[in-house]
Design an enzyme around this catalytic site. Sequence first.
Site, mmCIF file in Angstrom:
data_model
loop_
_atom_site.group_PDB
_atom_site.id
_atom_site.type_symbol
_atom_site.label_atom_id
_atom_site.label_comp_id
_atom_site.label_asym_id
_atom_site.label_seq_id
_atom_site.Cartn_x
_atom_site.Cartn_y
_atom_site.Cartn_z
ATOM 1 N N GLU A 120 -56.675 -29.060 56.687
ATOM 2 C CA GLU A 120 -58.101 -29.325 56.867
ATOM 3 C C GLU A 120 -58.507 -28.950 58.295
ATOM 4 O O GLU A 120 -57.801 -29.321 59.234
ATOM 5 C CB GLU A 120 -58.412 -30.807 56.619
ATOM 6 C CG GLU A 120 -59.899 -31.089 56.641
ATOM 7 C CD GLU A 120 -60.258 -32.539 56.286
ATOM 8 O OE1 GLU A 120 -61.451 -32.850 56.314
ATOM 9 O OE2 GLU A 120 -59.350 -33.336 55.999
ATOM 10 N N GLU A 297 -57.040 -43.332 55.263
ATOM 11 C CA GLU A 297 -56.447 -42.201 54.537
ATOM 12 C C GLU A 297 -56.141 -42.574 53.087
ATOM 13 O O GLU A 297 -56.307 -41.740 52.191
ATOM 14 C CB GLU A 297 -55.175 -41.707 55.240
ATOM 15 C CG GLU A 297 -55.363 -41.317 56.699
ATOM 16 C CD GLU A 297 -56.519 -40.355 56.969
ATOM 17 O OE1 GLU A 297 -56.889 -39.576 56.061
ATOM 18 O OE2 GLU A 297 -57.062 -40.379 58.084
#
Length: 868
Positions: A120, A297
């Site tokens: 990412e 997360e």
Amino acid sequence: MAQTPQAKYRKDYTQPSHTISQIELTFDLFDNETTVTAVSQVKQMKDSTTLVLDGEELKLQALKVNGVDWTEFTQLDAGLEIRQLPAEFELTIVTLVNPEENTALEGLYKSGGAFCTQCEAEGFRRITYYLDRPDVLAKYTTTVIADKAQYPYLLSNGNKLEQGEVEGGRHWVKWEDPHPKPAYLFALVAGDFDVLRDKYVTQSGRNVDLEIFVDKGNLDRANHAMVSLINSMKWDEERFGLEYDLDIYMIVAVDFFNMGAMENKGLNIFNSKFVLANDQTATDTDYLGIEAVIGHEYFHNWTGNRVTCRDWFQLSLKEGLTVFRDQEFSSDLGSRAVNRIGNVRIIRGPQFAEDASPMSHPIRPDKVIEMNNFYTLTVYEKGSEVIRMIHTLLGEAGFQKGMKLYFERHDGTAATCEDFVSAMEDASGVDLKQFRLWYSQSGTPTVSVSSKYDAVAKTYALTVCQSTEPTHDQKEKQALHIPFDVELYTKDGKVMPLQCNGKPVANVLNVTQAEQTFVFENVAEQPIPSLLREFSAPVKLEYDYSDDELVFLMSHATNEFARWDAGQILMAKYIRDNVTRLQQGKGVELNEVVIDAFRGVLLSDSLDPAFVAEMLSLPSHNEVSGWYKCVDVDAVANVLKAFKVILATELEDELSATYQTLRQNEYTISHDAIGKRALRNICLSYLAYTEQGNALAEKQYNEANNMTDTIAAMSAANSAGLPCREAQMADYSNKWKHDGLVMDKWFTLQGCNPAGNALEVIKKTMNHEAFSLKNPNRTRNLIGAFLNSNPVNFHAKSGEGYRFAGEILRELNSSNPQVASRLIDPLLKFRKYDEERQGLIRKELEALKSMDNLARDLFEKVSKALEE
């Protein structure tokens, strides 16, 4: 620069020409030459026989279509154009990559002795040629091959299918992720680790294996991360009804990592800072940070993975929502008031500053040059405040109904911010048409409030005016839908019921116009208003409170956040007044009313110690700087220090008594124990400015049985410039020099040391055996602390701080532009300073802009800052 980087615009979004339903990856791992074979099932989506794939830093070895070598292609600067393609086909691409030399830490790279990935936002294109965009969702099967002795653990996304051995002492493991995902969620790790294992049984009775991988010797520092993970899984089931969906959940801690952590499906790769902790190496702040980031997360599994972003302009769809979720998780497990205060400090300090800088942008930006520059406080933190406002407007039940509809509509797809708001609107029946402006309008609104009491009619009128100043990216602003939470008090502290037009009304007023008046009826006496309770919108509040009203709210507000806020407003009044006094050549004065108010807070036996610690914390230099168009760096620093000295002197007896009373013999990380340490150490930070300060800091350092108290003693000595500082710093370095993560706290203290020779010491510190400019954590803690938290030295009129920053940024531009881009922000705000400083900073920015190889990350920011 060979070619000026070009901006991308949200309005130009188009669907991909092709989609990829499945990809089978094989990694043959070697340090300097890893072979990646990617076999993709590709289908044409538009009438196009040409496919353009993204790719960077790759060596193409083979290209086949349906098993046949393909020659109809052209290698581009940042990709591959393949022509004459059938409507559906199997595409095989073989590439070579060099993990050892990948200092940018994007794609596949080496962290210490392990292979790991960071994809990412656009790192997958450094692994293979691919449609590296979030709206292409494929099912991944990954085979990892490596030396068995060096890399006994071979990990990737999903569930483990099979494993085996090959000749030459190598072995392989095959993984399959049954859930379609974009390339940015791909992950691979190969290394030799210690592993902490546990299990979790989901609410439907499924068994999930939990595994946390850490460097050898760190197993005793992984327990808190495991507890936090189990708490996260349980909380998401209980609060949101969301259950985990794979057979295994893995976390790997690595030391070289650009971000905090990454939510790759089933295999989260973490900066070791947010995994490793025990009482000798981690502070209470570290423990709470680990809990929050592990939660964040994990929560991405649904808000980010199961429903992902259509394009990177929609980043706040997953990040704003997931930050809101992790904030709620921390608040439900700990102190809601203390967590809310911490969140608001970030908004009022660095996020408001970002809004006022050349990098201002809405939470859903309209244009960008480098996607990595999207990872901002605005997208994340202000994004979470926008979600919180929706929660405020809909209530918990309405919000959860909206979440359920959002997942029903968009599970397994790439969605937009509009999709989320529509689900909330449709599920609740609440009109959010005007509210949508929060997604597209940048800047910080100012809400000015005036009040009028009519004793004869027994009415109380609040007139609310909202305005947003033009920002760097937008000149025209519209009125926003602002949820404005109010409470009215009688002079003896009772809450007045709110009534309009003969009917009871809720505390949250809907401010939707540039100017709006709310008239409350049956108000028997002149009330004292508590405004913007819980910071119900990310705005600047202006209301002409008297000192007495603020002291009253500090004692009587039913909401702890409102009490804290009243104390902050009171302190802000006197900080502003004294900055002016210094500029006029007068001394600093602090009214007895303020001192007595803080004495009352300190002596209260009904308040949570963690909350009292927040009440006693002064605003940061950065937050105060945000109040001014032109910042007088030295005056602000002198006022804040003078306030510390005055309060320490006037409250010394109370501070000393509290400090001694709160001593704990045993270390635990219960929230009660954390709160008591927080208050005790705030007391020490004040007492450091008294005659007993050096003896106290020295004694606490020598007797500390945990890292929280050790660092608190060192911080007090550092800030107050106590004689014991040097001995403490030397002793700590000698004890922990082998452990970079623990040394990061020491590097931070060196970076924010207010002593006049700080920069000279920092330059020497860069030669410390534990320091490396190639390690993002080390760099952020030493260099970042100097740039962001050492205002007087960084902004020295000699310009040496700016020149040092320029040198570091030029070096990082080549090795890790993403870290450089995060560090440069203090220089971008150069217009907030006097002309002399502006000129010195501009010189460094112009030197950067003139570089031939300036990375896109820096080019975008430097260009925006220098635009007139």
